[in-house]
Design a protein around this motif. Structure first.
Motif, PDB file in Angstrom:
ATOM      1  N   ILE A  20       0.907  -1.361   0.039  1.00 40.47           N
ATOM      2  CA  ILE A  20      -0.100  -0.008  -0.100  1.00 40.47           C
ATOM      3  C   ILE A  20       0.848   1.115  -0.037  1.00 40.47           C
ATOM      4  CG2 ILE A  20      -1.802   1.332   1.431  1.00 40.47           C
ATOM      5  CD1 ILE A  20      -2.864  -0.942  -0.006  1.00 40.47           C
ATOM      6  N   ILE A  21       1.911   1.290   1.029  1.00 44.44           N
ATOM      7  CA  ILE A  21       2.762   2.190   0.849  1.00 44.44           C
ATOM      8  C   ILE A  21       3.414   2.860  -0.438  1.00 44.44           C
ATOM      9  CG2 ILE A  21       4.985   3.329   1.958  1.00 44.44           C
ATOM     10  CD1 ILE A  21       3.812   1.828   4.532  1.00 44.44           C
ATOM     11  N   ALA A  22       3.899   1.647  -0.989  1.00 44.77           N
ATOM     12  CA  ALA A  22       4.839   1.696  -2.155  1.00 44.77           C
ATOM     13  C   ALA A  22       3.814   2.165  -3.179  1.00 44.77           C
ATOM     14  CB  ALA A  22       5.245   0.494  -2.997  1.00 44.77           C
ATOM     15  N   ILE A  23       2.527   1.744  -3.395  1.00 45.93           N
ATOM     16  CA  ILE A  23       1.405   2.244  -4.260  1.00 45.93           C
ATOM     17  C   ILE A  23       1.174   3.660  -4.136  1.00 45.93           C
ATOM     18  CG2 ILE A  23      -1.106   2.095  -5.156  1.00 45.93           C
ATOM     19  CD1 ILE A  23      -0.620  -1.300  -4.883  1.00 45.93           C
ATOM     20  N   ALA A  24       0.935   4.087  -2.902  1.00 46.01           N
ATOM     21  CA  ALA A  24       0.742   5.441  -2.543  1.00 46.01           C
ATOM     22  C   ALA A  24       1.897   6.271  -3.103  1.00 46.01           C
ATOM     23  CB  ALA A  24       0.428   5.475  -1.068  1.00 46.01           C
ATOM     24  N   PHE A  25       3.105   5.841  -2.795  1.00 46.39           N
ATOM     25  CA  PHE A  25       4.351   6.874  -3.110  1.00 46.39           C
ATOM     26  C   PHE A  25       4.147   6.913  -4.762  1.00 46.39           C
ATOM     27  CE2 PHE A  25       8.784   6.977  -4.117  1.00 46.39           C
ATOM     28  CZ  PHE A  25       9.108   8.288  -3.129  1.00 46.39           C
ATOM     29  N   VAL A  26       4.116   5.915  -5.404  1.00 45.89           N
ATOM     30  CA  VAL A  26       4.231   5.841  -6.886  1.00 45.89           C
ATOM     31  C   VAL A  26       3.195   6.932  -7.354  1.00 45.89           C
ATOM     32  CG1 VAL A  26       3.735   4.899  -9.193  1.00 45.89           C
ATOM     33  CG2 VAL A  26       5.239   3.756  -7.443  1.00 45.89           C
ATOM     34  N   ILE A  27       1.668   6.869  -6.770  1.00 40.78           N
ATOM     35  CA  ILE A  27       0.877   7.790  -7.315  1.00 40.78           C
ATOM     36  C   ILE A  27       1.301   9.142  -6.973  1.00 40.78           C
ATOM     37  CG2 ILE A  27      -1.535   8.601  -6.501  1.00 40.78           C
ATOM     38  CD1 ILE A  27      -2.288   5.429  -6.237  1.00 40.78           C
ATOM     39  N   PHE A  28       1.919   9.599  -5.724  1.00 40.25           N
ATOM     40  CA  PHE A  28       2.427  10.671  -5.281  1.00 40.25           C
ATOM     41  C   PHE A  28       3.223  11.265  -6.136  1.00 40.25           C
ATOM     42  CE2 PHE A  28       5.354  13.437  -2.788  1.00 40.25           C
ATOM     43  CZ  PHE A  28       4.655  14.471  -2.488  1.00 40.25           C
ATOM     44  N   ILE A  29       4.369  10.344  -6.876  1.00 43.40           N
ATOM     45  CA  ILE A  29       5.365  11.035  -7.539  1.00 43.40           C
ATOM     46  C   ILE A  29       4.663  11.238  -9.102  1.00 43.40           C
ATOM     47  CG2 ILE A  29       7.240  10.201  -9.140  1.00 43.40           C
ATOM     48  CD1 ILE A  29       8.266  10.378  -6.111  1.00 43.40           C
ATOM     49  N   ILE A  30       3.787  10.443  -9.662  1.00 45.29           N
ATOM     50  CA  ILE A  30       2.979  10.750 -10.827  1.00 45.29           C
ATOM     51  C   ILE A  30       2.317  12.123 -10.674  1.00 45.29           C
ATOM     52  CG2 ILE A  30       1.023   9.897 -12.222  1.00 45.29           C
ATOM     53  CD1 ILE A  30       2.082   7.089 -11.456  1.00 45.29           C
ATOM     54  N   MET A  31       1.636  12.325  -9.604  1.00 48.22           N
ATOM     55  CA  MET A  31       0.980  13.612  -9.220  1.00 48.22           C
ATOM     56  C   MET A  31       1.836  14.907  -9.323  1.00 48.22           C
ATOM     57  SD  MET A  31      -1.884  12.663  -6.634  1.00 48.22           S
ATOM     58  CE  MET A  31      -2.589  14.207  -5.898  1.00 48.22           C
ATOM     59  N   ILE A  32       3.066  14.623  -8.683  1.00 49.03           N
ATOM     60  CA  ILE A  32       4.105  15.703  -8.589  1.00 49.03           C
ATOM     61  C   ILE A  32       4.429  16.071 -10.098  1.00 49.03           C
ATOM     62  CG2 ILE A  32       6.402  16.116  -8.126  1.00 49.03           C
ATOM     63  CD1 ILE A  32       4.957  16.313  -5.522  1.00 49.03           C
ATOM     64  N   ILE A  33       4.729  14.995 -10.846  1.00 45.01           N
ATOM     65  CA  ILE A  33       5.236  15.171 -12.116  1.00 45.01           C
ATOM     66  C   ILE A  33       4.117  15.896 -12.995  1.00 45.01           C
ATOM     67  CG2 ILE A  33       5.956  14.080 -14.354  1.00 45.01           C
ATOM     68  CD1 ILE A  33       7.363  11.849 -12.540  1.00 45.01           C
ATOM     69  N   GLY A  34       2.922  15.186 -12.872  1.00 55.12           N
ATOM     70  CA  GLY A  34       1.740  16.254 -13.575  1.00 55.12           C
ATOM     71  C   GLY A  34       1.420  17.575 -13.240  1.00 55.12           C
ATOM     72  N   PHE A  35       1.872  17.776 -12.067  1.00 53.34           N
ATOM     73  CA  PHE A  35       1.630  19.093 -11.589  1.00 53.34           C
ATOM     74  C   PHE A  35       2.861  20.048 -12.083  1.00 53.34           C
ATOM     75  CE2 PHE A  35       2.647  22.458  -8.342  1.00 53.34           C
ATOM     76  CZ  PHE A  35       1.356  22.909  -8.260  1.00 53.34           C
ATOM     77  N   LEU A  36       3.998  19.541 -11.979  1.00 53.81           N
ATOM     78  CA  LEU A  36       5.115  20.189 -12.507  1.00 53.81           C
ATOM     79  C   LEU A  36       4.889  20.517 -13.976  1.00 53.81           C
ATOM     80  CD1 LEU A  36       8.349  18.871 -10.776  1.00 53.81           C
ATOM     81  CD2 LEU A  36       6.917  21.030 -10.404  1.00 53.81           C
ATOM     82  N   ASN A  37       4.487  19.675 -14.681  1.00 57.27           N
ATOM     83  CA  ASN A  37       4.175  19.732 -16.352  1.00 57.27           C
ATOM     84  C   ASN A  37       3.185  20.664 -16.705  1.00 57.27           C
ATOM     85  OD1 ASN A  37       6.088  18.043 -17.485  1.00 57.27           O
ATOM     86  ND2 ASN A  37       4.778  16.341 -17.841  1.00 57.27           N
ATOM     87  N   GLN A  38       2.256  20.558 -15.844  1.00 55.55           N
ATOM     88  CA  GLN A  38       0.986  21.437 -16.051  1.00 55.55           C
ATOM     89  C   GLN A  38       1.641  22.886 -15.898  1.00 55.55           C
ATOM     90  OE1 GLN A  38      -2.180  20.763 -13.058  1.00 55.55           O
ATOM     91  NE2 GLN A  38      -3.708  22.197 -14.476  1.00 55.55           N
TER      92      GLN A  38
END
Ligand SMILES: [Zn+2]
Length: 291
Positions: A20-38
């Motif tokens: 669960i922690i690993a999946i949450a971490f991956v989702i968090f990274i994807i959101m950060i990248i998305g936010f920076l790109n935006q």
């Protein structure tokens, strides 16, 4: 076998919180990248940093909608290559602007036509030479055509080489070269001469062409000479000269002034004046190869 499965399931359950922690971490990274790109791609407002044009599509080939002024700002809605799609804040105007005219860090495309003569082979044919002195003046200067056609060609050669052109000469010294031997291939062929007539009144420059594929070059060079040169411009004319007839490349024969006219002779023999003519020829060639 059952024992083995049971053990495996027990093991899986034990690692479940870690998963669960690993999946949450991956989702968090994807959101950060998305936010920076935006932030980078859609950072809404852009400023026009120099007067530019709003076009219907993402290149200079698209029609202009209107000109836009330095200091105007727009809402950025898209990007293709180096072009930005924008809409005005009141949503009334929409189109594309080149990124290098905006505050975005985008470098202009290097214009392939900036050096239109780059790698073009230009053949220069200094008229006459050796035992054939060409026309000569009636003044005490006793100027001969063969001397000034060669000087002009050599000066023109160095100007053309600065433009990246490859220059071939039909002669580089004071020697006799037959008309047949002057037939050298290139992207353009320029035969250089001075006119003469019995009457010392005749003056001016003429650009001769013979074949249809020579006319555009002749007219372009004539227009360029008209613009720059001090000689009277007699325009582009069709004439059946062997150097034009025997070649298939765009070729012209330049009569750069009457050596038999004292005023023209002064200009022909003056290096500064020749330079003006030579620059006009370079400009004309640049225009011709930019088309
Ligand atoms: Zn001649």
């Amino acid at each position: 076998m059952n024992k083995f499965i049971a053990r495996l399931e027990k093991h899986k359950m034990k690692n479940f919180p870690m998963l669960i922690i690993a999946i949450a971490f991956v989702i968090f990274i994807i959101m950060i990248i998305g936010f920076l790109n935006q932030n980078d791609e859609d950072s809404s407002t852009i400023y026009v940093t120099e007067d530019a044009e709003l076009r219907t599509g993402p290149s200079a080939a698209y029609p202009e909608i209107k000109s836009i002024d330095k200091g105007q700002h727009f809402h950025k809605i898209g990007k293709t290559g180096k072009w930005i799609e924008v809409v005005s804040n009141n949503k009334k105007e929409k189109g594309w602007v080149a990124g290098w005219h905006t505050n975005l860090d985008i470098q202009a495309d290097t214009n392939p036509n900036e050096k239109p003569l780059k790698d073009k082979t230009i053949v220069l044919d200094p008229g006459h030479g050796g035992s054939d002195q060409g026309a000569s003046s009636n003044t005490s200067k006793k100027s001969t055509e063969k001397v000034y056609t060669l000087k002009t060609a050599k000066e023109l050669k160095s100007l053309l080489e600065k433009e990246g052109a490859k220059v071939k000469m039909t002669r580089e010294v004071d020697e006799y070269v037959t008309l047949d031997d002057r037939n050298i291939k290139g992207d353009a062929y320029i035969s250089i001469h001075n006119d003469s007539l019995k009457s010392s009144k005749a003056n001016g420059s003429t650009v001769y062409w013979f074949k249809d594929n020579q006319k555009a070059l002749a007219e372009t060079l004539s227009a360029s000479l008209q613009k720059k040169a001090l000689l009277t411009n007699k325009g582009a004319r069709q004439e059946n000269f062997q150097v034009l007839r025997q070649t298939n490349v765009p070729a012209v024969l330049l009569e750069l002034g009457y050596i038999s006219n004292p005023t023209d002779e002064d200009m022909i023999t003056d290096q500064l004046h020749r330079q003006i003519l030579e620059k006009a020829v370079v400009d004309g060639l640049r225009a011709y190869f930019s088309q």
